[in-house]
Motif scaffolding. Structure first.
Motif, PDB file in Angstrom:
ATOM      1  N   ALA A  84       0.814  -1.211   0.000  1.00  0.00           N
ATOM      2  CA  ALA A  84       0.000   0.000   0.000  1.00  0.00           C
ATOM      3  C   ALA A  84       0.850   1.265   0.000  1.00  0.00           C
ATOM      4  N   ASP A  85       2.015   1.200   0.631  1.00  0.00           N
ATOM      5  CA  ASP A  85       2.862   2.382   0.778  1.00  0.00           C
ATOM      6  C   ASP A  85       4.249   1.921   1.230  1.00  0.00           C
ATOM      7  N   PRO A  86       5.217   2.860   1.366  1.00  0.00           N
ATOM      8  CA  PRO A  86       6.558   2.457   1.802  1.00  0.00           C
ATOM      9  C   PRO A  86       6.572   1.742   3.148  1.00  0.00           C
ATOM     10  N   ALA A  87       5.696   2.135   4.072  1.00  0.00           N
ATOM     11  CA  ALA A  87       5.659   1.457   5.369  1.00  0.00           C
ATOM     12  C   ALA A  87       5.292  -0.007   5.205  1.00  0.00           C
ATOM     13  N   ALA A  88       4.347  -0.292   4.322  1.00  0.00           N
ATOM     14  CA  ALA A  88       3.958  -1.678   4.071  1.00  0.00           C
ATOM     15  C   ALA A  88       5.121  -2.465   3.479  1.00  0.00           C
ATOM     16  N   THR A  89       5.872  -1.831   2.579  1.00  0.00           N
ATOM     17  CA  THR A  89       7.044  -2.493   1.992  1.00  0.00           C
ATOM     18  C   THR A  89       8.076  -2.809   3.064  1.00  0.00           C
ATOM     19  N   ALA A  90       8.397  -1.817   3.892  1.00  0.00           N
ATOM     20  CA  ALA A  90       9.434  -2.004   4.906  1.00  0.00           C
ATOM     21  C   ALA A  90       9.050  -3.075   5.917  1.00  0.00           C
ATOM     22  N   LEU A  91       7.804  -3.080   6.357  1.00  0.00           N
ATOM     23  CA  LEU A  91       7.364  -4.066   7.342  1.00  0.00           C
ATOM     24  C   LEU A  91       7.304  -5.463   6.731  1.00  0.00           C
ATOM     25  N   ARG A  92       6.848  -5.562   5.497  1.00  0.00           N
ATOM     26  CA  ARG A  92       6.799  -6.867   4.828  1.00  0.00           C
ATOM     27  C   ARG A  92       8.205  -7.437   4.676  1.00  0.00           C
ATOM     28  N   GLU A  93       9.124  -6.607   4.213  1.00  0.00           N
ATOM     29  CA  GLU A  93      10.497  -7.075   4.025  1.00  0.00           C
ATOM     30  C   GLU A  93      11.130  -7.494   5.351  1.00  0.00           C
ATOM     31  N   ALA A  94      10.879  -6.730   6.412  1.00  0.00           N
ATOM     32  CA  ALA A  94      11.445  -7.083   7.712  1.00  0.00           C
ATOM     33  C   ALA A  94      10.877  -8.406   8.209  1.00  0.00           C
ATOM     34  N   SER A  95       9.605  -8.645   7.931  1.00  0.00           N
ATOM     35  CA  SER A  95       8.999  -9.922   8.306  1.00  0.00           C
ATOM     36  C   SER A  95       9.635 -11.066   7.541  1.00  0.00           C
ATOM     37  N   GLU A  96       9.839 -10.876   6.233  1.00  0.00           N
ATOM     38  CA  GLU A  96      10.408 -11.925   5.397  1.00  0.00           C
ATOM     39  C   GLU A  96      11.876 -12.192   5.730  1.00  0.00           C
ATOM     40  N   GLU A  97      12.610 -11.139   6.068  1.00  0.00           N
ATOM     41  CA  GLU A  97      14.052 -11.279   6.255  1.00  0.00           C
ATOM     42  C   GLU A  97      14.434 -11.756   7.654  1.00  0.00           C
ATOM     43  N   VAL A  98      13.792 -11.204   8.692  1.00  0.00           N
ATOM     44  CA  VAL A  98      14.224 -11.519  10.059  1.00  0.00           C
ATOM     45  C   VAL A  98      13.072 -11.955  10.964  1.00  0.00           C
ATOM     46  N   GLY A  99      11.874 -12.151  10.422  1.00  0.00           N
ATOM     47  CA  GLY A  99      10.763 -12.634  11.216  1.00  0.00           C
ATOM     48  C   GLY A  99      10.124 -11.587  12.106  1.00  0.00           C
ATOM     49  N   LEU A 100      10.257 -10.309  11.747  1.00  0.00           N
ATOM     50  CA  LEU A 100       9.629  -9.266  12.545  1.00  0.00           C
ATOM     51  C   LEU A 100       8.110  -9.364  12.450  1.00  0.00           C
ATOM     52  N   ASP A 101       7.434  -9.296  13.595  1.00  0.00           N
ATOM     53  CA  ASP A 101       5.986  -9.218  13.631  1.00  0.00           C
ATOM     54  C   ASP A 101       5.600  -7.772  13.344  1.00  0.00           C
ATOM     55  N   PRO A 102       4.946  -7.490  12.205  1.00  0.00           N
ATOM     56  CA  PRO A 102       4.609  -6.101  11.885  1.00  0.00           C
ATOM     57  C   PRO A 102       3.797  -5.412  12.972  1.00  0.00           C
ATOM     58  N   ALA A 103       3.001  -6.182  13.713  1.00  0.00           N
ATOM     59  CA  ALA A 103       2.182  -5.589  14.769  1.00  0.00           C
ATOM     60  C   ALA A 103       3.017  -5.119  15.955  1.00  0.00           C
ATOM     61  N   SER A 104       4.297  -5.531  16.011  1.00  0.00           N
ATOM     62  CA  SER A 104       5.153  -5.142  17.130  1.00  0.00           C
ATOM     63  C   SER A 104       5.806  -3.784  16.909  1.00  0.00           C
ATOM     64  N   ALA A 105       5.652  -3.221  15.710  1.00  0.00           N
ATOM     65  CA  ALA A 105       6.296  -1.958  15.359  1.00  0.00           C
ATOM     66  C   ALA A 105       5.251  -0.893  15.056  1.00  0.00           C
ATOM     67  N   THR A 106       5.468   0.300  15.589  1.00  0.00           N
ATOM     68  CA  THR A 106       4.597   1.437  15.322  1.00  0.00           C
ATOM     69  C   THR A 106       5.317   2.390  14.377  1.00  0.00           C
ATOM     70  N   VAL A 107       4.792   2.536  13.167  1.00  0.00           N
ATOM     71  CA  VAL A 107       5.390   3.464  12.205  1.00  0.00           C
ATOM     72  C   VAL A 107       5.101   4.892  12.660  1.00  0.00           C
ATOM     73  N   LEU A 108       6.152   5.704  12.751  1.00  0.00           N
ATOM     74  CA  LEU A 108       6.022   7.080  13.217  1.00  0.00           C
ATOM     75  C   LEU A 108       6.038   8.082  12.074  1.00  0.00           C
ATOM     76  N   THR A 109       6.910   7.872  11.096  1.00  0.00           N
ATOM     77  CA  THR A 109       6.991   8.795   9.966  1.00  0.00           C
ATOM     78  C   THR A 109       7.885   8.194   8.895  1.00  0.00           C
ATOM     79  N   THR A 110       7.905   8.809   7.733  1.00  0.00           N
ATOM     80  CA  THR A 110       8.836   8.425   6.676  1.00  0.00           C
ATOM     81  C   THR A 110       9.816   9.567   6.458  1.00  0.00           C
ATOM     82  N   LEU A 111      11.006   9.215   6.017  1.00  0.00           N
ATOM     83  CA  LEU A 111      12.039  10.197   5.704  1.00  0.00           C
ATOM     84  C   LEU A 111      12.008  10.504   4.216  1.00  0.00           C
TER      85      LEU A 111
END
Length: 227
Positions: A84-111
């Motif tokens: 949907a957006d860069p945040a979705a990309t970053a969270l998906r990739e982190a889940s695929e690469e290191v098993g991050l649970d997207p629900a454990s991270a709160t997106v604050l802003t984009t640079l």
């Protein structure tokens, strides 16, 4: 993101306010191309294992990767059409690469968008708070060799800050922390954020490490779990 999430640690300021007005030039002199480039995003994830002791989640790319082989990096990668957006990309990739649970991270802003010429990535860094840290580990050994949480206190330690020179002649900031060498795009973003947060400590940029032609690797078992 409007407002501040409940429970946000105080150490997020002044960083969060400062990045709200950040420009591409605050991170790199390179401007994204007017057209072309590969849309991508990385997750700049800050959490804490002890109160008021922030740390940063990073990984090391596998030495067999075509681009950025052996380099320390933020989790992330190219955007998928379904993102949907860069945040979705970053969270998906982190889940695929290191098993991050997207629900454990709160997106604050984009640079601001940043450009990496060698891979033609137009990268949007996504700044997030790891409000519910959990164990992570390498999930894609073909792409990721190692994952770590690097304490900010160690990143800003003058003894861990150096400069590196690439065989191409490029010179930039770097960090040597817990057996990892963080340089290139990732080190540039980290260095800028440390300055914006007011965390940086004076250091002497006289130490210059010559990078080898081959990827810099760290011998770590791919099944290691980082807590």
């Amino acid at each position: 993101m409007s407002g501040r999430p409940d429970g946000l640690p105080g150490w997020w300021e002044p960083l969060l306010t400062r990045v709200g007005s950040a420009r591409t030039e605050d991170f790199t002199p390179l401007r994204p191309p007017a057209s072309g480039g590969r849309a991508s995003a990385v997750l700049v994830l800050l959490g804490e294992q002890q109160p008021d002791e922030p740390d940063l989640l990073v990984l090391q790319r596998a030495a067999t990767m075509r681009n950025h082989a052996g380099q320390a990096a933020f989790p992330g990668g190219a955007a998928d059409p379904a993102d949907a957006d860069p945040a979705a990309t970053a969270l998906r990739e982190a889940s695929e690469e290191v098993g991050l649970d997207p629900a454990s991270a709160t997106v604050l802003t984009t640079l601001p968008e940043l450009y990496i010429p060698v891979s033609r990535f137009v990268v949007t860094p996504v700044l997030a708070w790891w409000h519910a840290p959990h164990p992570v580990h390498v999930r894609q050994p073909a792409e990721v060799a190692h994952v770590a949480r690097l304490p900010v206190a160690e990143l800003v330690d003058p003894a861990n800050r150096i400069r590196v020179r690439h065989p191409s002649g490029w010179v930039g900031p770097a960090f040597q922390v817990r057996g990892m060498l963080v340089w290139g795009f990732t080190a540039g973003v980290v260095s800028a954020l440390l300055d914006m947060a007011g965390w940086s400590r004076p250091w002497q940029p006289g130490r210059l490490l010559e990078l080898p032609d081959t990827p810099v690797t760290v011998p770590v078992a791919s099944d290691e779990v980082v807590t």
